[in-house]
Design an enzyme around this catalytic site. Structure first.
Site, mmCIF file in Angstrom:
data_model
loop_
_atom_site.group_PDB
_atom_site.id
_atom_site.type_symbol
_atom_site.label_atom_id
_atom_site.label_comp_id
_atom_site.label_asym_id
_atom_site.label_seq_id
_atom_site.Cartn_x
_atom_site.Cartn_y
_atom_site.Cartn_z
ATOM 1 N N SER A 13 -18.054 -11.434 -52.362
ATOM 2 C CA SER A 13 -17.861 -10.569 -51.197
ATOM 3 C C SER A 13 -16.757 -11.029 -50.257
ATOM 4 C CB SER A 13 -19.171 -10.452 -50.430
ATOM 5 O OG SER A 13 -19.542 -11.712 -49.910
ATOM 6 N N HIS B 41 -22.313 -5.915 -54.938
ATOM 7 C CA HIS B 41 -21.054 -5.303 -54.498
ATOM 8 C C HIS B 41 -20.374 -4.548 -55.643
ATOM 9 C CE1 HIS B 41 -20.809 -6.803 -50.398
ATOM 10 N NE2 HIS B 41 -21.307 -7.939 -50.846
ATOM 11 N N LYS C 43 -26.638 -1.211 -50.442
ATOM 12 C CA LYS C 43 -25.179 -1.113 -50.270
ATOM 13 C C LYS C 43 -24.719 0.245 -50.813
ATOM 14 C CE LYS C 43 -24.441 -6.002 -49.650
ATOM 15 N NZ LYS C 43 -24.818 -7.258 -50.327
#
Ligand SMILES: *Cc1c(COP(=O)(O)O)cnc(C)c1O
Length: 407
Positions: free
Chosen positions: A194, A222, A253
């Site tokens: 990240s 991610h 997310k």
């Protein structure tokens, strides 16, 4: 009867100790202030003083945090399945929609079965200890997420770390683990890291792990929903879809942004986790509204790649435009774009000035990133329109000139 010796610390001493700790965090410049927003997450958010600012720092990669179909599905699940289950899964906390979501995630990610958790932090926290023991080994990228590090700490397997993204060192660690007589060996890495947006070299890692008879696990927080041509994740992006043993991920997310996590893989793995994984056994079921909304998210993503395609186009545009404005970025293709400032104070000044100019983007500096590597990290979303990104780049250019960062 004994009395306390005069030098025995009192409970007030404890609270003074905490005050000193907090003071130390402030003095080191590491205190984390939380900015309050009053709107849903989106391309633009409202701050408490009523200002609207372009949001460049959410993990709202696909813009689903406030997507009408997702909201409607959450409402519908509230109506049909209630607010909460008031139970862990194995007592009376499993609904039809929980089983459906587990199957749908497995289908989407190319695995056999899935187990839901309250968060990806819990998925990683409860992953290693039930599966591996003293005779086994885990080999971990040194920059893996905190939840992976904590999960590995709870496990008795022997621990090895390889230098970040370094394939030669990974292989050295594998050889060492094998020479030490490890029974089962698991290599575990973030799919995407990240801080830099670095994408793990899963094609190479899979090849190396195969050669040494090791399992491969990845954390796709991610990546799930947008990496790869159809958004399946880093394994699709690197051409190893269907070849990863264990995948952990988040619903918090790209896949909606509320909360919830999961582990997905072979059915034996998932079955054993349901029996032994402590954050699953001893923590409440994911709320029905989140489960219903997550099913709608998968419907959207399986029906069309429009959102991940728009995210990709936005990312390409922004990476190009911010460099044309004179900034140096970490090269790559991920919607995480680290805009390098190098100096910690300047990174904070840039972030503060951007906010005045209507752009919300946060500075990162030591110890979150290495010294002299301070940056403002932005995250591009499919919910951004071109005008948002143009305005953001203009604000970066202006603030950068004022601070002497660009010409
Ligand atoms: C965000 C993140 C997590 C934690 O996810 P939650 O569902 O919010 O607990 C775990 N691993 C990685 C790599 C992450 O980026």
């Amino acid at each position: 009867m004994t009395t306390q010796a005069p030098q025995t610390p009192s409970t007030e001493d404890f609270y003074r100790h905490l005050q000193n700790e907090l003071q130390g965090i402030r003095e080191a410049g590491l205190y984390k202030n939380e900015r309050i927003i009053t709107s849903p997450q989106g391309a633009v958010v409202t701050t408490r003083d009523g200002r609207e600012v372009i949001n460049l720092c959410a993990n709202n990669y696909l813009g689903l945090s406030a997507h009408p179909q997702v909201l409607e599905a959450a409402h519908e699940a509230l109506r049909t399945h209630g607010y909460g289950l008031s139970s862990v899964r194995f007592i009376c906390g499993t609904q039809d929609i929980h089983k459906e979501l587990e199957q749908r995630l497995a289908r989407f990610l190319g695995t056999e079965d899935t187990i839901l958790y309250a968060a990806a932090f819990d998925a990683n926290g409860g992953l290693f200890e039930p599966l591996l023991g003293e005779q086994d080994a885990i080999i971990s990228d040194e920059l893996n997420h905190a939840s992976i590090i904590d999960g590995i700490r709870l496990c008795k397997a022997k621990r090895y770390r390889y230098k970040h993204n370094d394939m030669a060192d990974l292989e050295r660690q594998l050889v060492e683990a094998r020479q030490a007589g490890a029974r089962h060996v698991l290599v575990f890495t973030d799919g995407v890291f990240s801080m830099d947006g670095t994408i793990a070299q899963l094609d190479q890692i899979r090849e190396i792990t195969h050669r040494h008879g090791a399992l491969l696990g990845i954390d796709e927080c991610h990546a799930s929903g947008f990496m790869g041509k159809t958004g399946r994740g880093t394994h699709e992006h690197r051409g190893v879809y269907g070849q990863v043993d264990i995948i952990t991920g988040t619903l918090g997310k790209a896949l909606g942004g509320a909360s919830g996590g999961f582990t997905t893989g072979r059915k034996e793995v998932i079955e054993l986790l349901r029996q032994r994984s402590r954050p699953y056994l001893f923590s409440n079921t994911v709320a029905p509204s989140i489960v219903g909304a997550s099913l709608a998210v998968l419907d959207l993503l399986e029906a069309s790649t429009a959102l991940r395609d728009k995210l990709e186009a936005n990312t390409t545009y922004f990476r190009e435009a911010i460099q044309q404005a004179g900034f140096q970025i970490k090269p790559g293709t991920h919607p995480i774009v680290p805009i390098m400032v190098f100096d910690a104070v300047k990174a904070q000044q840039l972030s503060a000035r951007l906010l005045e100019l209507g752009v919300y983007a946060v500075g990162f500096f030591y110890p979150v990133v290495p010294k002299e590597q301070a940056r403002v990290r932005v995250q591009i979303s499919a919910v951004h329109e071109r005008e948002h990104l143009e305005k953001a780049v203009a604000a970066f250019a202006q603030a950068g000139r004022e601070l002497g960062l660009v010409k």
